[in-house]
Design a protein around this motif. Structure first.
Motif, PDB file in Angstrom:
ATOM      1  N   UNK A 121       0.820  -1.222   0.000  1.00 45.73           N
ATOM      2  CA  UNK A 121       0.000   0.000   0.000  1.00 45.73           C
ATOM      3  C   UNK A 121       0.851   1.269   0.000  1.00 45.73           C
ATOM      4  N   UNK A 122       2.033   1.166   0.575  1.00 46.30           N
ATOM      5  CA  UNK A 122       2.925   2.329   0.620  1.00 46.30           C
ATOM      6  C   UNK A 122       3.657   2.546  -0.703  1.00 46.30           C
ATOM      7  N   UNK A 123       3.380   1.686  -1.662  1.00 47.50           N
ATOM      8  CA  UNK A 123       3.972   1.858  -2.977  1.00 47.50           C
ATOM      9  C   UNK A 123       4.829   0.706  -3.414  1.00 47.50           C
ATOM     10  N   UNK A 124       5.358  -0.051  -2.427  1.00 43.80           N
ATOM     11  CA  UNK A 124       6.195  -1.185  -2.780  1.00 43.80           C
ATOM     12  C   UNK A 124       7.352  -0.753  -3.659  1.00 43.80           C
ATOM     13  N   UNK A 125       7.550  -1.498  -4.730  1.00 42.85           N
ATOM     14  CA  UNK A 125       8.628  -1.181  -5.655  1.00 42.85           C
ATOM     15  C   UNK A 125       8.157  -0.193  -6.723  1.00 42.85           C
ATOM     16  N   UNK A 126       9.073   0.637  -7.182  1.00 43.89           N
ATOM     17  CA  UNK A 126       8.748   1.555  -8.276  1.00 43.89           C
ATOM     18  C   UNK A 126       8.828   0.845  -9.619  1.00 43.89           C
ATOM     19  N   UNK A 127       9.459  -0.331  -9.616  1.00 47.18           N
ATOM     20  CA  UNK A 127       9.594  -1.115 -10.838  1.00 47.18           C
ATOM     21  C   UNK A 127       8.353  -1.993 -10.965  1.00 47.18           C
TER      22      UNK A 127
ATOM     23  N   UNK B 177      10.058 -11.349 -12.045  1.00 45.35           N
ATOM     24  CA  UNK B 177       9.102 -10.936 -13.065  1.00 45.35           C
ATOM     25  C   UNK B 177       7.679 -10.994 -12.520  1.00 45.35           C
ATOM     26  N   UNK B 178       7.394 -11.998 -11.719  1.00 38.20           N
ATOM     27  CA  UNK B 178       6.077 -12.111 -11.096  1.00 38.20           C
ATOM     28  C   UNK B 178       5.791 -10.910 -10.207  1.00 38.20           C
ATOM     29  N   UNK B 179       6.801 -10.493  -9.451  1.00 34.21           N
ATOM     30  CA  UNK B 179       6.660  -9.325  -8.573  1.00 34.21           C
ATOM     31  C   UNK B 179       6.475  -8.046  -9.379  1.00 34.21           C
ATOM     32  N   UNK B 180       7.145  -7.956 -10.532  1.00 37.98           N
ATOM     33  CA  UNK B 180       7.016  -6.806 -11.414  1.00 37.98           C
ATOM     34  C   UNK B 180       5.589  -6.691 -11.962  1.00 37.98           C
ATOM     35  N   UNK B 181       4.976  -7.818 -12.274  1.00 38.69           N
ATOM     36  CA  UNK B 181       3.666  -7.816 -12.927  1.00 38.69           C
ATOM     37  C   UNK B 181       2.507  -7.637 -11.956  1.00 38.69           C
ATOM     38  N   UNK B 182       2.576  -8.306 -10.797  1.00 35.50           N
ATOM     39  CA  UNK B 182       1.411  -8.378  -9.914  1.00 35.50           C
ATOM     40  C   UNK B 182       1.687  -7.771  -8.540  1.00 35.50           C
ATOM     41  N   UNK B 183       0.637  -7.262  -7.879  1.00 37.30           N
ATOM     42  CA  UNK B 183       0.760  -6.841  -6.482  1.00 37.30           C
ATOM     43  C   UNK B 183       0.663  -8.082  -5.586  1.00 37.30           C
TER      44      UNK B 183
END
Length: 544
Positions: A47-53, A343-349
């Motif tokens: 919720x705080x934004x996580x990764x910018x990527x 890649x999974x982390x990049x695509x999904x929350x």
């Protein structure tokens, strides 16, 4: 619904220790699925934004919608995809290779775990939590996924298999299979399945999944949609071209930071070994942790000076060439086991990812790689495990007083003990006494024959041995006849073993779900999906 819970120790020590929250294992992962505060901490980080990527959520939803419509997924799944468009939406993600007719039972159990966790945490958090099944269609190990096993009526483990259409080492999603090949596989399945009231419907559904020269990946996706779409399970093939286009910027970063990525993985590898665990994936200083499609094959890359090359050095690329590929033709690139989590982390929350024991072990190697890209490894949830036991097998276990643990740990000893207990005539002991008594009385007589004539003594020795051989012959025949009384019992005991531990492996790793759907319909599957089952790392025995 009758379910027993059993602690079946994992074959991966690191996964076993992670589930049990040992101090050594806890230090290798940022969260633990058993701690409620860790779930909330993960939610707060996202919720705080996580990764910018992060991939564009709107484009991701478009890709998911197009793919799930193409495979015929249900309206419930479409609604979940729409929910994913919201800023407050989270995801429970897990995946597997695309197996023939759904692959082994564990694939179904992974999907069930996704659905269970998404439902549980959506209710607890009062916000959308979407179950996403990631199909590893990019995988090129066709021989691993081109077959299924079933237990026949004759108590033989039968194999239904499809041959590789080209022999080329490329992704299963890029291998269309002919209508004739699918027909042969369906016919083989038909022959293996017993005739039941559910068989015609089952085969009709499977026939719908293999139209238009479907690849294993497409057929698998359609089958999973049929089984789990109504519960909102969203499906995506990792090798879907439109998804690859969305992944371009992440591939770019994996190439730009490739040396640092390898260094991060090696740092985690050192921490895993220092904690006393073996590593589950090979990482070297030269590992690029990416595949490239070249020459109609999927080739693993390694760094060689200023170049990226395949193992045979037949294809070489500069970093600039790979970067151009990432941005212009990203479908030529593919992840390996170390970069797929990123890649999974990049695509999904990703709130949590559902993994098997081996996956939990090798994900420990990615902790610092996540951090390198400004990410954080999500919660790792162990997939649900089941053994299905049919009513007749359960009765036989009770009849012979075999527990589930007996079958896993001491089957042969228990079987022999049961056979020994049935030997009320004590044939072996009585025959042994007869042989001993005969030898004791006859041997001295033969010895006295030497005083008459050495030739007669020799004849007596031969006679003694022949008589003993005849007694032993009768003993053997009597034993066979006696055991024949227990042929039915031995077959039943073997059925118990083949049900629970086929090929010396857990049932869920060997048998396909179609045989159980054919015999019992879908009720058992609905039980496992619709009834809340704790995701706790324990094994469960479900009595059909």
């Amino acid at each position: 619904m009758q379910i027993d819970t059993f602690h079946w120790k994992k074959n991966q020590i690191l996964a076993e220790d992670y589930i049990g929250q040992s101090d050594q294992a806890k230090a290798l992962y940022p969260y633990h699925f058993g701690n409620v505060e860790d779930w909330q901490s993960r939610v707060d980080w996202l919720d705080e934004g996580g990764t910018s990527l992060r991939a564009d959520r709107g484009r991701l939803v478009e890709v998911l919608q197009a793919y799930n419509e193409r495979i015929g997924n249900s309206q419930a799944a479409v609604e979940q995809i729409k929910a994913l468009a919201g800023k407050d939406a989270l995801a429970i993600v897990g995946g597997q290779q695309a197996g023939l007719f759904g692959g082994s039972l564990l694939v179904m159990y992974k999907a069930i775990t996704l659905i269970q966790l998404a439902r549980e945490w959506s209710a607890k958090l009062e916000r959308p939590v979407v179950p996403v099944f990631w199909i590893a269609g990019e995988d090129h190990d066709f021989d691993e996924v081109n077959h299924i096993h079933m237990l026949s009526q004759a108590q033989q483990i039968e194999k239904v298999k499809m041959d590789h259409p080209t022999g080329k080492r490329t992704s299963v999603s890029r291998l269309p299979l002919t209508a004739e090949a699918w027909k042969e596989a369906l016919n083989a399945l038909d022959q293996s399945l017993m005739d039941t009231e559910f068989k015609a419907s089952l085969l009709t559904k499977l026939e719908r999944t293999v139209v238009d020269e479907a690849s294993l990946s497409d057929a698998f996706a359609r089958w999973m949609a049929i089984l789990f779409g109504e519960y909102g399970l969203v499906l995506i093939d990792s090798d879907e071209p439109n998804l690859r286009a969305l992944e371009a910027s992440m591939f770019e970063q994996l190439i730009v930071q490739n040396e640092a990525l390898t260094a991060s993985l090696l740092t985690s590898q050192d921490e895993v070994t220092q904690a006393g665990y073996g590593v589950q994936a090979e990482i070297t200083q030269e590992s690029a942790n990416l595949f490239v499609f070249a020459g109609e094959q999927r080739l693993l890359l390694h760094r060689e000076g200023n170049y990226f090359a395949d193992k045979k050095n037949e294809h070489r690329f500069t970093k600039e060439q790979l970067l151009d590929m990432a941005l212009t033709t990203p479908e030529q690139l593919s992840n390996n086991v170390m970069t797929r989590p990123l890649m999974q982390e990049f695509l999904f929350p990703v709130l949590a990812t559902v993994l098997g024991a081996g996956e939990i072990a090798y994900w420990a190697l990615t902790k610092h790689a996540f951090e390198q890209f400004g990410m954080k490894m999500p919660i790792l949830a162990p997939r649900l495990e089941f053994t299905l036991i049919e009513g007749t097998v359960h009765k036989q276990m009770n009849k012979y007083e075999f527990t589930f643990a007996d079958v896993l740990e001491r089957f042969e000893q228990k079987k022999q003990a049961w056979l020994d207990a049935q030997d009320t005539l004590q044939l072996n002991e009585r025959f042994d006494v007869v042989k001993k008594d005969f030898h004791a009385s006859y041997a001295p007589l033969v010895e006295t024959l030497a005083a008459i004539n050495p030739g007669v003594k020799k004849l007596g020795d031969t006679n003694l041995l022949k008589i003993l051989e005849q007694i032993e012959f009768l003993q053997h025949k009597a034993g066979e006849a006696y055991k024949a009384q227990f042929d039915a019992a031995l077959r039943q005991l073997e059925r118990i073993r083949l049900t629970i531990l086929p090929l010396a492996k857990p049932q869920e790793r060997v048998y396909n779900g179609c045989a159980y759907l054919n015999r019992y319909g879908n009720d058992w599957l609905r039980d496992l999906v619709e009834n809340a089952i704790p995701v706790d790392g324990l094994h469960r025995v479900y009595y059909l």
